[in-house]
Design a protein around this motif. Structure first.
Motif, mmCIF file in Angstrom:
data_model
loop_
_atom_site.group_PDB
_atom_site.id
_atom_site.type_symbol
_atom_site.label_atom_id
_atom_site.label_comp_id
_atom_site.label_asym_id
_atom_site.label_seq_id
_atom_site.Cartn_x
_atom_site.Cartn_y
_atom_site.Cartn_z
ATOM 1 N N ALA A 177 36.517 -7.369 13.166
ATOM 2 C CA ALA A 177 36.604 -5.924 12.915
ATOM 3 C C ALA A 177 36.213 -5.207 14.201
ATOM 4 O O ALA A 177 35.298 -5.625 14.911
ATOM 5 C CB ALA A 177 35.683 -5.522 11.778
ATOM 6 N N ARG A 178 36.899 -4.113 14.483
ATOM 7 C CA ARG A 178 36.674 -3.315 15.692
ATOM 8 C C ARG A 178 36.265 -1.911 15.269
ATOM 9 O O ARG A 178 36.892 -1.311 14.411
ATOM 10 C CB ARG A 178 37.974 -3.268 16.497
ATOM 11 C CG ARG A 178 37.933 -2.468 17.764
ATOM 12 C CD ARG A 178 39.306 -2.577 18.447
ATOM 13 N NE ARG A 178 39.325 -1.942 19.740
ATOM 14 C CZ ARG A 178 39.726 -0.704 19.973
ATOM 15 N NH1 ARG A 178 40.171 0.044 18.966
ATOM 16 N NH2 ARG A 178 39.709 -0.207 21.189
ATOM 17 N N ARG A 179 35.200 -1.414 15.895
ATOM 18 C CA ARG A 179 34.739 -0.057 15.594
ATOM 19 C C ARG A 179 34.567 0.687 16.921
ATOM 20 O O ARG A 179 33.961 0.179 17.855
ATOM 21 C CB ARG A 179 33.406 -0.105 14.844
ATOM 22 C CG ARG A 179 32.864 1.265 14.452
ATOM 23 C CD ARG A 179 31.602 1.142 13.624
ATOM 24 N NE ARG A 179 30.486 0.569 14.358
ATOM 25 C CZ ARG A 179 29.676 1.264 15.168
ATOM 26 N NH1 ARG A 179 29.867 2.552 15.371
ATOM 27 N NH2 ARG A 179 28.662 0.657 15.773
ATOM 28 N N VAL A 180 35.125 1.891 16.980
ATOM 29 C CA VAL A 180 35.056 2.694 18.195
ATOM 30 C C VAL A 180 34.205 3.921 17.931
ATOM 31 O O VAL A 180 34.452 4.661 16.984
ATOM 32 C CB VAL A 180 36.470 3.129 18.658
ATOM 33 C CG1 VAL A 180 36.395 3.966 19.921
ATOM 34 C CG2 VAL A 180 37.370 1.921 18.860
ATOM 35 N N GLU A 181 33.195 4.110 18.782
ATOM 36 C CA GLU A 181 32.391 5.330 18.728
ATOM 37 C C GLU A 181 33.038 6.359 19.644
ATOM 38 O O GLU A 181 33.346 6.052 20.793
ATOM 39 C CB GLU A 181 30.967 5.059 19.229
ATOM 40 C CG GLU A 181 30.104 4.305 18.263
ATOM 41 C CD GLU A 181 28.699 4.123 18.807
ATOM 42 O OE1 GLU A 181 28.217 4.996 19.568
ATOM 43 O OE2 GLU A 181 28.099 3.100 18.483
ATOM 44 N N PRO A 182 33.222 7.576 19.143
ATOM 45 C CA PRO A 182 33.894 8.604 19.946
ATOM 46 C C PRO A 182 32.958 9.207 21.007
ATOM 47 O O PRO A 182 32.607 10.380 20.942
ATOM 48 C CB PRO A 182 34.329 9.629 18.908
ATOM 49 C CG PRO A 182 33.335 9.487 17.805
ATOM 50 C CD PRO A 182 32.929 8.045 17.798
ATOM 51 N N ALA A 215 32.518 3.768 23.044
ATOM 52 C CA ALA A 215 31.764 2.529 22.835
ATOM 53 C C ALA A 215 32.502 1.721 21.765
ATOM 54 O O ALA A 215 32.680 2.189 20.643
ATOM 55 C CB ALA A 215 30.344 2.837 22.390
ATOM 56 N N VAL A 216 32.950 0.528 22.143
ATOM 57 C CA VAL A 216 33.732 -0.303 21.225
ATOM 58 C C VAL A 216 32.868 -1.482 20.791
ATOM 59 O O VAL A 216 32.298 -2.186 21.614
ATOM 60 C CB VAL A 216 35.030 -0.797 21.890
ATOM 61 C CG1 VAL A 216 35.868 -1.597 20.900
ATOM 62 C CG2 VAL A 216 35.838 0.379 22.435
ATOM 63 N N HIS A 217 32.765 -1.661 19.482
ATOM 64 C CA HIS A 217 31.938 -2.709 18.885
ATOM 65 C C HIS A 217 32.828 -3.680 18.108
ATOM 66 O O HIS A 217 33.812 -3.273 17.487
ATOM 67 C CB HIS A 217 30.923 -2.101 17.906
ATOM 68 C CG HIS A 217 30.050 -1.064 18.523
ATOM 69 N ND1 HIS A 217 28.816 -1.338 19.029
ATOM 70 C CD2 HIS A 217 30.245 0.267 18.709
ATOM 71 C CE1 HIS A 217 28.267 -0.239 19.504
ATOM 72 N NE2 HIS A 217 29.120 0.746 19.327
ATOM 73 N N TYR A 218 32.430 -4.957 18.116
ATOM 74 C CA TYR A 218 33.174 -5.993 17.404
ATOM 75 C C TYR A 218 32.216 -6.801 16.538
ATOM 76 O O TYR A 218 31.050 -6.991 16.887
ATOM 77 C CB TYR A 218 33.872 -6.938 18.392
ATOM 78 C CG TYR A 218 34.920 -6.248 19.210
ATOM 79 C CD1 TYR A 218 36.230 -6.142 18.764
ATOM 80 C CD2 TYR A 218 34.605 -5.695 20.448
ATOM 81 C CE1 TYR A 218 37.189 -5.495 19.511
ATOM 82 C CE2 TYR A 218 35.565 -5.046 21.211
ATOM 83 C CZ TYR A 218 36.852 -4.950 20.736
ATOM 84 O OH TYR A 218 37.801 -4.313 21.486
ATOM 85 N N ARG A 219 32.755 -7.280 15.412
ATOM 86 C CA ARG A 219 31.999 -8.185 14.542
ATOM 87 C C ARG A 219 32.993 -9.058 13.795
ATOM 88 O O ARG A 219 34.159 -8.693 13.617
ATOM 89 C CB ARG A 219 31.124 -7.416 13.560
ATOM 90 C CG ARG A 219 31.908 -6.657 12.518
ATOM 91 C CD ARG A 219 31.028 -6.056 11.421
ATOM 92 N NE ARG A 219 31.839 -5.265 10.519
ATOM 93 C CZ ARG A 219 32.630 -5.766 9.570
ATOM 94 N NH1 ARG A 219 32.692 -7.065 9.370
ATOM 95 N NH2 ARG A 219 33.356 -4.966 8.809
#
Length: 147
Positions: free
Chosen positions: A87-92, A97-101
């Protein structure tokens, strides 16, 4: 379970439909194994599994996966996200800031990949010896043919 022939190969059907044929280049199972069987995928899944259930940012993931280029990490992550393993999550923020898990599906891949890594680590000395023996044999054969 029934069987049918497709292109001369036997296909089994069960409760989930047609079972893949690993020998068929168009087999979806073969294509998936091509994607998850790379060293970079194994390394990324291992790093993300160590972080699970938490997330990790791209730069930290790259630091913890020695030898991988930024482009190769990006390509690997895109493939894993597309397959639903990551899963990819992008902070605006600026820059974003791009986070992966790992997803649940991705976590289920860690165990078989870990078993393969253990197998490789266990058998690498024997494989190295076999390669050295083959190299020596090839050198002797080459010298014999030149004489």
């Amino acid at each position: 379970m029934t069987t049918s022939r497709s292109g001369g190969r036997e296909r089994r059907t069960g409760t989930r439909g047609v079972r893949g044929d690993l020998l068929d280049p168009l087999c979806p199972t073969r294509q998936l194994l091509d994607r998850v069987g790379t060293k970079w995928t194994s390394m990324v899944v291992k790093v993300l599994a160590e972080q699970a259930p938490g997330e990790i940012r791209f730069a930290e993931l790259r630091r913890r996966a020695p030898g991988i280029s930024q482009k190769m990490l990006s390509v690997t992550l895109q493939s894993l996200v597309r397959d639903g393993l990551v899963a990819r999550r992008v902070e605006p923020t600026v820059p974003p800031a791009v986070h992966y898990r790992l997803t649940g599906l991705g976590l289920s891949l860690e165990q078989p990949l870990a078993a393969l890594r253990v197998w490789a680590e266990t058998h690498m000395p024997e494989i190295d010896r076999n390669n050295q023996r083959a190299d020596r044999s090839a050198t002797v054969d080459s010298a014999t043919h030149e004489a």
